[in-house]
Design a protein around this motif. Structure first.
Motif, short mmCIF file in Angstrom:
data_model
loop_
_atom_site.label_atom_id
_atom_site.label_comp_id
_atom_site.label_asym_id
_atom_site.label_seq_id
_atom_site.Cartn_x
_atom_site.Cartn_y
_atom_site.Cartn_z
N GLY A 144 -7.65 -6.05 -7.11
CA GLY A 144 -7.49 -4.69 -7.61
C GLY A 144 -6.54 -4.76 -8.79
O GLY A 144 -6.44 -5.78 -9.45
N GLY A 145 -5.82 -3.69 -9.05
CA GLY A 145 -4.89 -3.69 -10.18
C GLY A 145 -3.57 -4.32 -9.80
O GLY A 145 -3.37 -4.78 -8.69
N GLY A 146 -2.66 -4.35 -10.75
CA GLY A 146 -1.34 -4.88 -10.49
C GLY A 146 -0.37 -4.38 -11.52
O GLY A 146 -0.71 -3.57 -12.36
N SER A 147 0.86 -4.85 -11.43
CA SER A 147 1.84 -4.51 -12.46
C SER A 147 2.89 -5.61 -12.52
O SER A 147 2.96 -6.46 -11.64
CB SER A 147 2.48 -3.16 -12.20
OG SER A 147 3.19 -3.18 -11.00
N ASN B 197 3.02 -7.81 -8.92
CA ASN B 197 2.34 -7.53 -7.67
C ASN B 197 0.88 -7.21 -7.96
O ASN B 197 0.57 -6.68 -9.02
CB ASN B 197 2.99 -6.34 -6.95
CG ASN B 197 2.80 -5.08 -7.74
OD1 ASN B 197 1.77 -4.42 -7.66
ND2 ASN B 197 3.79 -4.76 -8.56
N ALA C 275 -2.97 -6.02 -5.86
CA ALA C 275 -3.70 -5.71 -4.64
C ALA C 275 -4.93 -6.61 -4.58
O ALA C 275 -5.54 -6.91 -5.60
CB ALA C 275 -4.14 -4.26 -4.67
N ARG D 78 -8.21 -7.17 5.19
CA ARG D 78 -7.90 -6.03 4.33
C ARG D 78 -6.40 -5.90 4.13
O ARG D 78 -5.60 -6.51 4.85
CB ARG D 78 -8.44 -4.75 4.98
CG ARG D 78 -7.72 -4.40 6.25
CD ARG D 78 -8.47 -3.31 7.01
NE ARG D 78 -7.76 -2.05 6.92
CZ ARG D 78 -7.90 -1.07 7.81
NH1 ARG D 78 -8.73 -1.20 8.85
NH2 ARG D 78 -7.24 0.05 7.67
N GLY D 79 -6.04 -5.07 3.18
CA GLY D 79 -4.63 -4.69 3.00
C GLY D 79 -3.74 -5.80 2.46
O GLY D 79 -2.53 -5.75 2.64
N ALA D 80 -4.32 -6.80 1.80
CA ALA D 80 -3.47 -7.90 1.29
C ALA D 80 -2.96 -7.57 -0.11
O ALA D 80 -3.62 -6.89 -0.89
CB ALA D 80 -4.27 -9.19 1.23
N SER D 81 -1.77 -8.04 -0.42
CA SER D 81 -1.29 -7.97 -1.79
C SER D 81 -0.61 -9.30 -2.11
O SER D 81 -0.24 -10.04 -1.20
CB SER D 81 -0.33 -6.80 -1.98
OG SER D 81 0.80 -6.98 -1.17
N VAL E 51 2.54 -11.05 -4.30
CA VAL E 51 3.73 -10.81 -5.12
C VAL E 51 4.36 -12.15 -5.50
O VAL E 51 4.15 -13.15 -4.82
CB VAL E 51 4.80 -9.94 -4.40
CG1 VAL E 51 4.24 -8.59 -4.03
CG2 VAL E 51 5.38 -10.65 -3.19
N VAL F 279 1.92 -13.66 0.25
CA VAL F 279 0.85 -12.72 0.56
C VAL F 279 1.43 -11.63 1.45
O VAL F 279 2.00 -11.91 2.50
CB VAL F 279 -0.31 -13.43 1.30
CG1 VAL F 279 -1.38 -12.43 1.70
CG2 VAL F 279 -0.91 -14.52 0.42
N GLY F 280 1.32 -10.39 0.97
CA GLY F 280 1.78 -9.26 1.78
C GLY F 280 0.65 -8.80 2.68
O GLY F 280 -0.48 -8.66 2.23
#
Lengths: 460, 448
Positions: A374-377, A386, A388, A405-408, A410, A457-458
């Protein structure tokens, strides 16, 4: 848009208090978008953006002013405001504009405004219903077809008078799948610097819908990603957002010129793993982030930013280049006349490497395969970023296993580009919008499949 | 031409096309911003923008078109384009325009006198000096910015509605970069309000202290902990997930709260309020972007969902009255829904007591990547965080580069305490979010 003679008079006013550089950026854009939700055409947006921005420089000072009034009187008022803000002084340079044609390397076969709305709706519906009808688990879909006809004119005290017309088309589909009372989403949104011919050979609207629906369904059935530090393989195409955020922003003059980059003073040194070669190329014909000239009128360039791990160049605009003692690299961009131009990316990607995709996955005993990002910043000063993960899978013993699911992700940019230790061969580009101080602009990200040896990995 | 002249042209064009129901929405803003670098003013910008949006009901559908070019030709063009666009629409929602002549609560006029350029420059340079003087660890790259902005909105329609609103504010921003020779850390603080009341020294001090606190940091250990969110962190979260209370999202299946009014969705003592007249917000609004009167309401009261946020179209669909939350994201946007000042009501313990209650866990002061790491449809979030460890009830070591993960719907139920002070970190805008410090039990943290 504005005649050469008027531009000359306005620039003369702009430099009247001693500026050593003045510039007019005028814009006339038509944005058109059609949205569908709940199986119906829900909204059509149709807007004209028109105005001008004037900038003057004196040494390391910059003044910018913008106006929606593009009459000669309105432009002169705007120029006067900029000149006054610069202070006291008198004009020391003369203004003589010469019209210059840079040519257009992005042919447009079908200008979107010449296509009836009904035809655009038909294309959008192809994509929309391909998602809606993919499975009964798809409970909601939204879709957008967007076309932009962005006309710019740049005139400056160096004598440049040039125009460019940038046409872009994008379709995006967002699907919501529901399983056991929980909702998950899937998204796909390819775009090109093209007209409606994009749908003839480049992008299949139906395939866009199917891809969004598949992702939503996969994720709706998935459990949560476990948290921890592990190796991560990142898929090709939009996966390149990792380089864009973790590294690209820190190579923009807007950070580097002020000492606010993790890569200040690192030209010629090794900042990345030798497997990494990264390129910013504004000249790829018809690519989403391509330009003929940048928003200061400098022709687009292909720049190798990092070659086999060695930092080769930054991305530089005229104003920040003064502070750095570097010429523009054709990187000046702004969303519209009311934003102040700064250095930005165009089409930025990690070049193909020599590892096979199979070897990359097989090398991972326990880790994550981030198939779609997904996106990040990022904070360019420290490089902390970070992202997604929109579609992820666990990897065990070299095999791709269940979706999660739900991983990010950083980490710190300077660490992660050192840790890219395998680079595959399937380079692809992905479509994005990048937001920063000069607004939201179309940019392309890209890469082949890569492996990062370790990253946080979050998850839960 | 100016807006009033343009308005006349639009009305003529609409009448000659035989349109009966239409509206013209105008918004314009002016702003001046200046920034410092190495003790000098290095950037100055002055921007004017704005435009008009015409919408009309044709065959029961609402068509839109907008422009920034106020000319007779464009007046005619947007009327034609909007009428054409209406014909291509398919949704069967009933469309409304607001009747003129309604009662509006008077909003306090908070228009501030605006400073001139020399005053702005003096303030920026004063801030810049204070920033460098604040601490020997402050390095080049630290910047100050200050500016003023004003905007106006006007709505007029064929049913006699004719409303307008103007507002202005000023801000000061300190961005501190500190270095101890090994690590670099940067943080910023923005203050809004009347120009002569901006707390410049306070903003400088807070930015520097925050940046210094993060120089010597660690990552948080991976695990499940009680987590305290600072008001800044919780308002970022609330900003992303406020969309679950949007009736349009709910009606379109993009929120789980459809038809759940009266049900318990949060811990007993949690109330969430939407207040268009919140005193600390620099903008108080007595009408929404359709022209309906606004009102203060509890969206969640003692854990129970009381209402979603509505505009005329979604209220009609739900068979209720609009809550006056119609909103346009810019003049050219279609009418959607947004809260005004949307905040979690305070609890009754101090922040120290809240930390004591958490005992051992993580105190999160800042969340990043919300546009990517939080999914407003599923409620799932996994967000880059920074803050401090909480050990034996007190804040200890700085931690960053870790993530906190969970689900917002579950988080609302797992709130176990609220501090007694609500803060509005960005107290200016048609929409602002507020929160006390919030203790949440058992969230997943991924770090080292």
């Amino acid at each position: 848009m504005i005649t050469r003679e008027v531009c000359e008079r306005v620039l003369r006013k702009a430099i009247s208090t001693g500026a050593d550089y003045a510039e007019i950026f005028a814009e006339h854009s038509v944005n058109h978008s059609i949205n569908m939700i709940a199986d119906k055409v829900d909204n059509i947006s149709d807007s004209v953006i028109a105005g001008a921005g004037i900038r003057v420089f004196k040494g390391l000072r910059s003044v910018a002013a913008s106006t929606t009034d593009t009459s000669e009187a309105g432009l002169l008022r705007c120029a006067e405001k900029a000149a006054d803000a610069l202070g006291q002084g008198s004009a020391e340079i003369s203004i003589n504009l010469t019209e210059r044609l840079f040519g257009d390397i992005h042919p447009i076969k079908t200008v979107p405004s010449s296509v009836p709305v009904a035809e655009k709706i038909r294309i959008l519906k192809d994509g929309y219903f391909a998602a809606r009808e993919y499975s009964p688990e798809i409970k909601q879909v939204s879709g957008t077809l967007l076309d932009i006809d962005h006309n710019i004119l740049i005139a400056n005290s160096e004598g440049l008078y040039a125009e460019d017309r940038q046409i872009r088309t994008r379709i995006s589909v967002n699907a919501v799948a529901e399983k056991n009372g929980e909702s998950q989403t899937g998204f796909y949104g390819p775009g090109r610097r093209m007209g409606m011919e994009m749908f003839e050979h480049e992008v299949d609207a139906k395939a866009v819908g199917v891809r969004a629906a598949q992702q939503a369904i996969t994720m709706a059935g998935a459990g949560y990603c476990p948290a921890g530090v592990m190796p991560v393989a990142i898929g090709n195409g939009f996966g390149g957002v990792i380089f864009h955020e973790a590294c690209g922003h820190s190579l923009e003059a807007s950070s580097v010129a002020y000492g606010l980059s993790q890569f200040c003073g690192k030209l010629g040194t090794q900042i990345a793993n030798p497997k990494v070669t990264a390129i910013d190329d504004g000249t790829i014909p018809n690519a989403w982030g391509s330009i003929n000239i940048d928003d200061e009128g400098t022709p687009a360039q292909r720049k190798v930013l990092i070659e086999k791990g060695i930092l080769k160049t930054y991305m530089v605009d005229k104003f920040n280049g003064r502070r750095m003692g570097l010429p523009s690299t054709g990187s000046a961009r702004r969303q519209s006349y009311s934003y102040v131009t700064t250095s930005r990316m165009t089409n930025t990607f990690i070049a193909e490497g020599e590892d096979s995709n199979d070897d990359i996955i097989a090398s991972m005993e326990y880790g994550l395969f981030a198939k779609e990002m997904g996106g990040g910043s990022v904070n360019p000063a420290t490089g902390e970023f970070n992202f997604a993960v929109n579609e992820g899978y666990m990897v065990r013993n070299g095999k791709i296993c269940e979706p999660v699911r739900g991983a990010s992700l950083v980490g710190k940019g300077s660490d992660v580009i050192m840790n890219i230790d395998m680079v595959g061969k399937n380079l692809d580009l992905g479509t994005g919008m990048c937001g920063a101080s000069s607004g939201s602009i179309p940019t392309t990200v890209g890469q082949p499949l890569i492996r990062v040896s370790k990253i946080t990995v979050g998850g839960r | 031409m100016d807006f009033n002249e343009f308005k006349k042209c639009v009305i003529n064009a609409a009448q000659s096309l035989g349109l009966k129901e239409y509206e013209l929405y105008y918004s314009a803003s002016e702003s001046t911003d200046i920034g410092t670098f190495k003790h000098e003013i290095n950037e100055f910008s002055s921007a004017e923008d704005g435009g008009v949006c015409f919408r009309c009901i044709v065959g029961g559908k609402m068509g839109y078109a907008s422009t920034e070019e106020l000319s007779a030709a464009e007046a005619e063009s947007i009327v034609k384009r909007a009428a054409e666009n209406a014909k291509a629409l398919e949704n069967d929602d009933t469309q409304f325009l607001v009747e003129g002549g309604q009662e509006y609560r008077k909003a306090e006029d908070k228009g501030y006198p605006l400073p001139d350029t020399p005053e702005l420059i003096a303030t920026a340079l004063k801030g810049d000096k204070a920033l460098y003087d604040a601490d020997p660890l402050v390095i080049d790259g630290s910047q100050c910015g200050t500016g003023v902005s004003s905007f106006k909105v006007a709505i007029a329609n064929s049913k006699g509605l004719d409303l307008s609103y103007e507002s202005s504010t000023a801000y000061f921003m300190a961005a501190a970069v500190v270095s101890d020779g090994k690590e670099m850390s940067d943080e910023f603080k923005v203050v809004h309000g009347p120009f002569d009341k901006l707390d410049i020294d306070g903003a400088v001090k807070e930015a520097v202290e925050k940046a210094k606190a993060m120089l010597d940091y660690d990552s948080a250990p991976t695990g499940n902990y009680p987590v305290v969110f600072s008001p800044e962190a919780m308002t970022s979260m609330l900003g992303v997930f406020s969309g679950i209370f949007n009736s349009e999202n709910a009606q379109k299946g993009l929120s789980r709260l459809l038809g759940r009014e009266g049900e318990k969705i949060a811990a007993d003592f949690v109330s969430i309020i939407d207040d268009p007249f919140y005193p600390e917000n620099g903008i108080n609004l007595s009408f929404d972007d359709e022209g309906s009167p606004t009102c203060t309401k509890a969206v969640v009261e003692n854990g129970v969902l009381k209402t979603l946020l509505y505009n005329l179209k979604t209220a009609n669909k739900a068979g209720v009255k609009t809550t006056g939350n119609a909103s346009k994201a810019g003049y050219s946007a279609s009418v959607g829904i947004r809260p005004f000042t949307f905040y979690i009501a305070p609890g009754n313990i101090s922040e120290e007591e809240l930390l004591k209650k958490a005992e051992n866990g993580v105190y999160i002061t800042s969340l990043g990547g919300l546009h990517a790491g939080a999914n407003s449809v599923s409620g799932d979030f996994s967000l880059q965080s920074s803050g401090f460890m909480i050990e034996n009830g007190v804040k200890t070591k700085a931690v960053k580069s870790f993530t906190v993960s969970g689900n917002f719907y579950e988080l609302l139920k797992n709130i176990s305490a609220l501090s007694d002070t609500v803060k509005l970190p960005r107290p200016y805008g048609k929409t602002a979010f507020g929160s006390p410090s919030v203790l949440v039990e058992g969230l997943s943290v991924a770090g080292k």
